[in-house]
Design a protein around this motif. Structure first.
Motif, PDB file in Angstrom:
ATOM      1  N   PRO A 166       0.826  -1.211   0.000  1.00  0.00           N
ATOM      2  CA  PRO A 166       0.000   0.000   0.000  1.00  0.00           C
ATOM      3  C   PRO A 166       0.865   1.268   0.000  1.00  0.00           C
ATOM      4  O   PRO A 166       1.938   1.275   0.600  1.00  0.00           O
ATOM      5  CB  PRO A 166      -0.795  -0.117   1.304  1.00  0.00           C
ATOM      6  CG  PRO A 166       0.096  -0.897   2.210  1.00  0.00           C
ATOM      7  CD  PRO A 166       0.840  -1.869   1.333  1.00  0.00           C
ATOM      8  N   VAL A 167       0.397   2.318  -0.683  1.00  0.00           N
ATOM      9  CA  VAL A 167       1.147   3.570  -0.773  1.00  0.00           C
ATOM     10  C   VAL A 167       0.951   4.368   0.512  1.00  0.00           C
ATOM     11  O   VAL A 167      -0.172   4.737   0.864  1.00  0.00           O
ATOM     12  CB  VAL A 167       0.693   4.395  -1.993  1.00  0.00           C
ATOM     13  CG1 VAL A 167       1.449   5.716  -2.058  1.00  0.00           C
ATOM     14  CG2 VAL A 167       0.920   3.600  -3.270  1.00  0.00           C
ATOM     15  N   VAL A 168       2.042   4.586   1.240  1.00  0.00           N
ATOM     16  CA  VAL A 168       1.985   5.349   2.489  1.00  0.00           C
ATOM     17  C   VAL A 168       3.109   6.383   2.483  1.00  0.00           C
ATOM     18  O   VAL A 168       4.053   6.310   1.686  1.00  0.00           O
ATOM     19  CB  VAL A 168       2.112   4.438   3.730  1.00  0.00           C
ATOM     20  CG1 VAL A 168       0.944   3.473   3.810  1.00  0.00           C
ATOM     21  CG2 VAL A 168       3.436   3.688   3.724  1.00  0.00           C
ATOM     22  N   LEU A 169       3.004   7.335   3.394  1.00  0.00           N
ATOM     23  CA  LEU A 169       3.991   8.391   3.559  1.00  0.00           C
ATOM     24  C   LEU A 169       4.875   8.061   4.757  1.00  0.00           C
ATOM     25  O   LEU A 169       4.375   7.652   5.807  1.00  0.00           O
ATOM     26  CB  LEU A 169       3.281   9.734   3.778  1.00  0.00           C
ATOM     27  CG  LEU A 169       4.157  10.940   4.137  1.00  0.00           C
ATOM     28  CD1 LEU A 169       5.002  11.360   2.932  1.00  0.00           C
ATOM     29  CD2 LEU A 169       3.289  12.104   4.619  1.00  0.00           C
ATOM     30  N   GLY A 170       6.182   8.237   4.605  1.00  0.00           N
ATOM     31  CA  GLY A 170       7.114   8.045   5.716  1.00  0.00           C
ATOM     32  C   GLY A 170       7.787   9.348   6.077  1.00  0.00           C
ATOM     33  O   GLY A 170       8.160  10.136   5.200  1.00  0.00           O
ATOM     34  N   THR A 171       7.955   9.607   7.379  1.00  0.00           N
ATOM     35  CA  THR A 171       8.618  10.825   7.845  1.00  0.00           C
ATOM     36  C   THR A 171       9.730  10.459   8.816  1.00  0.00           C
ATOM     37  O   THR A 171       9.613   9.526   9.604  1.00  0.00           O
ATOM     38  CB  THR A 171       7.621  11.776   8.549  1.00  0.00           C
ATOM     39  OG1 THR A 171       6.921  11.054   9.582  1.00  0.00           O
ATOM     40  CG2 THR A 171       6.610  12.339   7.562  1.00  0.00           C
ATOM     41  N   ALA A 172      10.830  11.225   8.767  1.00  0.00           N
ATOM     42  CA  ALA A 172      11.991  11.015   9.637  1.00  0.00           C
ATOM     43  C   ALA A 172      12.190  12.263  10.479  1.00  0.00           C
ATOM     44  O   ALA A 172      12.267  13.372   9.949  1.00  0.00           O
ATOM     45  CB  ALA A 172      13.235  10.734   8.802  1.00  0.00           C
ATOM     46  N   SER A 173      12.303  12.080  11.801  1.00  0.00           N
ATOM     47  CA  SER A 173      12.255  13.233  12.702  1.00  0.00           C
ATOM     48  C   SER A 173      13.430  13.262  13.681  1.00  0.00           C
ATOM     49  O   SER A 173      14.046  12.238  13.992  1.00  0.00           O
ATOM     50  CB  SER A 173      10.935  13.214  13.487  1.00  0.00           C
ATOM     51  OG  SER A 173      10.942  14.157  14.533  1.00  0.00           O
ATOM     52  N   ALA A 174      13.692  14.463  14.173  1.00  0.00           N
ATOM     53  CA  ALA A 174      14.697  14.645  15.218  1.00  0.00           C
ATOM     54  C   ALA A 174      14.264  14.050  16.550  1.00  0.00           C
ATOM     55  O   ALA A 174      15.072  13.977  17.482  1.00  0.00           O
ATOM     56  CB  ALA A 174      14.987  16.145  15.395  1.00  0.00           C
ATOM     57  N   ASP A 175      13.007  13.592  16.660  1.00  0.00           N
ATOM     58  CA  ASP A 175      12.549  12.970  17.913  1.00  0.00           C
ATOM     59  C   ASP A 175      12.955  11.495  18.005  1.00  0.00           C
ATOM     60  O   ASP A 175      12.429  10.753  18.842  1.00  0.00           O
ATOM     61  CB  ASP A 175      11.030  13.130  18.076  1.00  0.00           C
ATOM     62  CG  ASP A 175      10.236  12.360  17.005  1.00  0.00           C
ATOM     63  OD1 ASP A 175      10.845  11.586  16.237  1.00  0.00           O
ATOM     64  OD2 ASP A 175       9.006  12.539  16.935  1.00  0.00           O
ATOM     65  N   HIS A 176      13.924  11.059  17.167  1.00  0.00           N
ATOM     66  CA  HIS A 176      14.488   9.698  17.160  1.00  0.00           C
ATOM     67  C   HIS A 176      13.547   8.658  16.557  1.00  0.00           C
ATOM     68  O   HIS A 176      13.790   7.460  16.729  1.00  0.00           O
ATOM     69  CB  HIS A 176      14.903   9.236  18.575  1.00  0.00           C
ATOM     70  CG  HIS A 176      15.937  10.093  19.224  1.00  0.00           C
ATOM     71  ND1 HIS A 176      16.624   9.698  20.366  1.00  0.00           N
ATOM     72  CD2 HIS A 176      16.419  11.312  18.910  1.00  0.00           C
ATOM     73  CE1 HIS A 176      17.471  10.656  20.718  1.00  0.00           C
ATOM     74  NE2 HIS A 176      17.355  11.651  19.842  1.00  0.00           N
ATOM     75  N   SER A 177      12.493   9.083  15.869  1.00  0.00           N
ATOM     76  CA  SER A 177      11.553   8.108  15.327  1.00  0.00           C
ATOM     77  C   SER A 177      11.261   8.385  13.858  1.00  0.00           C
ATOM     78  O   SER A 177      11.487   9.491  13.358  1.00  0.00           O
ATOM     79  CB  SER A 177      10.230   8.130  16.120  1.00  0.00           C
ATOM     80  OG  SER A 177       9.462   9.277  15.775  1.00  0.00           O
ATOM     81  N   ALA A 178      10.778   7.343  13.182  1.00  0.00           N
ATOM     82  CA  ALA A 178      10.222   7.470  11.837  1.00  0.00           C
ATOM     83  C   ALA A 178       8.786   6.992  11.895  1.00  0.00           C
ATOM     84  O   ALA A 178       8.476   6.000  12.577  1.00  0.00           O
ATOM     85  CB  ALA A 178      11.028   6.640  10.839  1.00  0.00           C
ATOM     86  N   LEU A 179       7.883   7.694  11.230  1.00  0.00           N
ATOM     87  CA  LEU A 179       6.467   7.346  11.259  1.00  0.00           C
ATOM     88  C   LEU A 179       5.965   7.069   9.846  1.00  0.00           C
ATOM     89  O   LEU A 179       6.412   7.699   8.881  1.00  0.00           O
ATOM     90  CB  LEU A 179       5.634   8.479  11.873  1.00  0.00           C
ATOM     91  CG  LEU A 179       5.940   8.897  13.320  1.00  0.00           C
ATOM     92  CD1 LEU A 179       4.997  10.007  13.764  1.00  0.00           C
ATOM     93  CD2 LEU A 179       5.848   7.724  14.271  1.00  0.00           C
TER      94      LEU A 179
END
Length: 491
Positions: A166-179
């Protein structure tokens, strides 16, 4: 810290200028008193002749500053009159005074150069103001807000869209996580929490449900994910302003929306950990086919790894300063790395026996990103406020140069129409075609758009729709629906 050492000389210069002003100001000196007489009675070890010499020099400096100040005032008056004429014609200046940045530069030139440069400034600023109306008047119709993705607890450095269903969006953050997010609903679907530092980059495998993340913990991780998309909801009224006007940068630490990462499945263990770097890993990408990955680090090197064994295959050295980004060609074994040393390098792995490298020096400041297009182009963006388009077959000089009013961060180019999306330090996102023609600016107001620096852009051109995703320091990602036919017709 680098900041404090940079400030120190400025503070010293400021103190000197204040003491000069107190001693030599003609406004404070009583009439009839000479410079040497002013120092009579003052306790000084310097001979009087030397002190007089110093005072004469300081006086010359003061007169130079006064001349520059007068020139500055004249230039401001001319610009104000230009603005008044434009306003009288029914035009307004977008984003304040477009010539303000040029003002400081022009004021430092000699009087002989000033008049000619002033004419050039008028022509350039007027054309910019006039041309900007065509690009922005219909920007709300051309670029409509699709969804906001809120849930990170710190700034978002990077984002990417999966290349498989499935097509989803991924984000990488300075809060030590990827969503991972549902694009349509804005719901957070999965959280990756395997890194011990800021997550600086996220890229998805070309054919499998695998993600590659780079981190400040000096590693890159490969991890698998499984997500289930929520049931589709009625499409939102994108023409209406969003009801929730809460600035996400003002949220309390740890405060998230009801659909936040606390309530979603969490992956904590990577299937592969790549750990050969001696510094922050700032970016990573999959080579075509997905069997190898490349990582870029602040240790001034890029590494090439085998995915199956996590084995280091090559270390790509040559940059003089920290790397800022890396990108792979969509169909060929080519890698481009960018650096703070103002260059970007093209690495060719198409012939296993020859690993050639080409160095390109088209910028005057940090190259923040360089990316391939589907064709034979490379597009590079820089803190020098320019974006350059290069032809892979002849990269001696750029075929197009885009000049902007703010530093450019991680750019992206749409695959089908080859439209360049530029995220800026000044919170703007602008769209250009591959030949350097400005197409539009994403709408930004108190109720729409980013409230802090925009770090990255990413395209998704699935089916007939074309979506652009942006992320920034305001802890949110935003999805936009771009009306490509109308955009190109407007051009």
């Amino acid at each position: 810290t680098p900041t404090s050492t940079a400030r120190h000389p400025k503070q010293k210069r400021k103190a000197h200028s204040l003491s000069i002003r107190r001693t030599n100001s003609t406004e404070e000196r009583p009439p009839g008193i000479q410079r040497g007489d002013m120092l009579e009675g003052q306790d000084s070890k310097l001979p009087l002749s030397l002190r007089n010499n110093l005072l004469d020099l300081f006086g010359q400096i003061e007169r130079e500053f006064e001349n520059l100040y007068i020139e500055n005032l004249e230039l401001r008056r001319e610009i104000d009159s230009l603005n008044e004429r434009l306003t009288g014609d029914g035009q307004t200046i977008e984003g304040g005074d477009p010539t303000k940045g040029a003002l400081k530069t022009k004021a430092s030139h000699s009087t002989s150069q000033l008049s000619q440069k002033l004419k050039t400034t008028y022509k350039a600023s007027t054309s910019k103001i006039v041309s900007s109306f065509k690009a922005t008047t219909g920007s709300r119709a051309l670029c409509q807000l699709l969804k906001e993705y809120v849930g990170h607890r710190d700034g978002i450095w990077d984002l990417s869209v999966t290349r498989t269903q499935p097509v989803v969006l991924g984000t990488a953050s300075a809060d030590h996580s990827a969503l991972l997010w549902s694009i349509e609903t804005g719901k957070c679907l999965l959280r990756y929490a395997g890194h011990a530092g800021s997550v600086n980059s996220i890229k998805f495998h070309p054919t499998e449900q695998m993600a590659l993340t780079a981190s400040g913990d000096q590693t890159a991780h490969i991890w698998r994910y499984m997500v289930q998309l929520p049931a589709p909801q009625p499409p939102p009224d994108v023409s209406a302003p969003c009801d929730d006007d809460q600035d996400s940068s003002d949220r309390e630490e740890g405060e998230v929306d009801g659909e936040g990462p606390c309530e979603v499945p969490t992956v904590r263990v990577a299937t592969a950990t790549l750990k050969s770097h001696q510094g922050v890993v700032i970016a990573a990408d999959w080579l075509v086919g997905g069997r190898q990955v490349v990582t870029a680090s602040w240790d001034r090197a890029a590494n090439l790894y085998e995915v199956e064994t996590s084995e280091l295959v090559h270390t790509l050295t040559g940059h003089d300063q920290e790397l800022t980004h890396c990108c792979t060609h969509p169909t060929q074994r080519l890698v481009v790395t960018s650096s703070r040393d103002t260059t970007f390098r093209l690495w060719d792995f198409r012939d296993p026996s020859i690993h050639s490298v080409n160095v390109f020096q088209g910028h005057t400041d940090t190259v923040t990103s360089a990316v391939f297009t589907v064709g034979d182009n490379v597009v590079s963006g820089s803190d020098d406020r320019t974006v350059k388009v290069w032809d892979l077959k002849n990269m001696r000089s750029p075929i197009a140069t885009i000049r902007t009013d703010s530093a450019v961060n991680r750019i992206s180019v749409s695959a089908n129409q080859r439209i360049i999306a530029l995220p800026h330090d000044n919170r703007q996102v602008r769209l250009f075609d591959i030949s350097g023609v400005r197409l539009a600016r994403l709408p930004r107001s108190n109720r729409m758009g980013h409230r802090r620096m925009v770090c990255c852009t990413a395209w998704n051109e699935e089916n007939q729709s074309c979506n652009l995703f942006t992320c920034g320091f305001d802890r949110q990602a935003i999805g936009w629906n771009i009306n490509i036919p109308a955009l190109l017709q407007e051009k």
